[in-house]
Design a protein around this motif. Structure first.
Motif, PDB file in Angstrom:
ATOM      1  N   ASP A   5       0.851  -1.192   0.000  1.00  0.00           N
ATOM      2  CA  ASP A   5       0.000   0.000   0.000  1.00  0.00           C
ATOM      3  C   ASP A   5       0.888   1.245   0.000  1.00  0.00           C
ATOM      4  O   ASP A   5       1.181   1.829   1.040  1.00  0.00           O
ATOM      5  CB  ASP A   5      -0.910  -0.021   1.232  1.00  0.00           C
ATOM      6  N   PRO A  39      -3.554  -4.893  -0.943  1.00  0.00           N
ATOM      7  CA  PRO A  39      -2.273  -4.693  -0.257  1.00  0.00           C
ATOM      8  C   PRO A  39      -2.189  -5.514   1.022  1.00  0.00           C
ATOM      9  O   PRO A  39      -3.169  -5.622   1.771  1.00  0.00           O
ATOM     10  CB  PRO A  39      -2.270  -3.192   0.044  1.00  0.00           C
ATOM     11  N   ASP A  60       2.588  -2.033   3.770  1.00  0.00           N
ATOM     12  CA  ASP A  60       2.573  -0.628   3.382  1.00  0.00           C
ATOM     13  C   ASP A  60       4.001  -0.088   3.361  1.00  0.00           C
ATOM     14  O   ASP A  60       4.959  -0.768   3.745  1.00  0.00           O
ATOM     15  CB  ASP A  60       1.684   0.200   4.304  1.00  0.00           C
TER      16      ASP A  60
END
Length: 329
Positions: free
Chosen positions: A62, A199, A202
């Motif tokens: 992400d 996702p 991150d």
């Protein structure tokens, strides 16, 4: 931290393998490159999943992602950005290009002119962009995943050696085996798995994992082994150009990432072996005689791995790897 790294990487790998079926080694090298703060060149024939690999890896994290379709008429400013005169402020305003992202997917990179390809040189090495005398820093993590077709030469430009040397690793996906291709037909025929990809990590977590990889122990013996291996490529009579000092840095960074993926906080020679071919082979330039004899850089690197003596000293602070290695485990 290594436990968190292993868990996160497993999630990312599982995500990517939903799209790229039956290629765990290719996915492993892609993840090693990500954790080594490097860039990946995916080089293979059409239709084997080069762009799918790049997009699946980008979508699994992400963070900001951009895609650049390289074409002969692409300009450097189309990549880095351009300064535009703002009449209201009576000054120039910088408009960032698609390179200002955490993961940049460059599709068919060898279809752009060398002038345009060179726009990536500063970005990939220094993680910054200079436009009109002003320097702009790129956010971390920053990774370029480029694809190219090595067979079709019409309308393409060979990557300059300076460009190839900035790619930490090169992978060739290859054709799937019959079982994997059958599974791909069964899963992909009526449904695009890329649509359902979500996702699983991150940018902040990737930054922490990269920091953990930097702390992986690299003993003096393994450092010397990496240097000797790279230096040996410069003495091969089959090569016009051996591996650069930059490749030594990339090799040890990739080995650290490989060790972390294996759950160790120290690097052993096996980690060097696991990443040597994808990290070094694409940087070597064969002589005309070696090309005529159908020698390949991959074969030369594998021969060096057999020839260069492996250090017998302790590769980790505890000496456990050396004891296991002597015992033949």
């Amino acid at each position: 931290m290594l436990a968190e790294l292993h868990t996160t990487v497993q999630r990312i790998a599982g995500n990517v393998e939903r799209v790229l079926v039956g290629k765990p080694d290719v996915v492993r090298i892609a993840l090693v490159t990500l954790l080594a703060e490097g860039h990946l060149l995916v080089e293979d024939v059409p239709g084997v999943g080069k762009t799918s690999l790049a997009k699946a890896l980008a979508r699994s994290i992400d963070c900001t992602v951009s895609r650049i379709q390289f074409t002969p008429d692409l300009l450097p400013s189309d990549i880095t950005g351009v300064s535009i005169y703002n009449r209201q402020d009576n000054d120039f305003e910088f408009r960032p290009g698609p390179v200002f992202a955490n993961i940049v997917v460059g599709d068919e990179i060898n279809r752009a002119s060398p002038k345009t390809q060179s726009a990536l040189l500063e970005c990939m090495e220094e993680h910054q962009v200079t436009v009109d005398g002003n320097t702009y820093t790129l956010d971390s993590p920053f990774m370029v995943i480029a694809t190219q077709n090595p067979i079709e030469m019409e309308g393409t430009y060979a990557l300059p050696e300076a460009q190839r040397d900035r790619f930490t690793a090169r992978v060739s996906i290859g054709y799937p085996d019959p079982q994997a291709e059958l599974a791909m037909v069964d899963e992909h025929a009526g449904h695009d798995p890329m649509r359902d990809l979500r996702p699983v990590s991150d940018a902040d977590q990737v930054r922490k994992l990269v920091a953990a990889v930097r702390r992986v122990h690299l003993s003096p013996e393994v450092q010397r082994y990496a240097v000797e291996l790279v230096s040996a490529t410069r003495r091969l009579p089959e090569l016009r150009l051996g591996a650069s000092p930059r490749s030594t840095l990339h090799l040890v960074r990739a080995a650290r990432a490989q060790a972390a993926l294996a759950g160790r906080d120290f690097v052993v020679p096996d980690d060097i072996h696991a990443v040597a071919v994808p990290v070094l082979a694409h940087r070597l330039v064969l002589t005309a005689e070696a090309q005529a004899a159908r020698r390949s850089p991959v074969d030369l690197i594998r021969a060096l791995l057999q020839r260069v003596p492996v250090p017998h000293g302790a590769a980790d602070p505890t000496g456990q790897w050396a004891r296991d290695n002597r015992a033949g485990r």
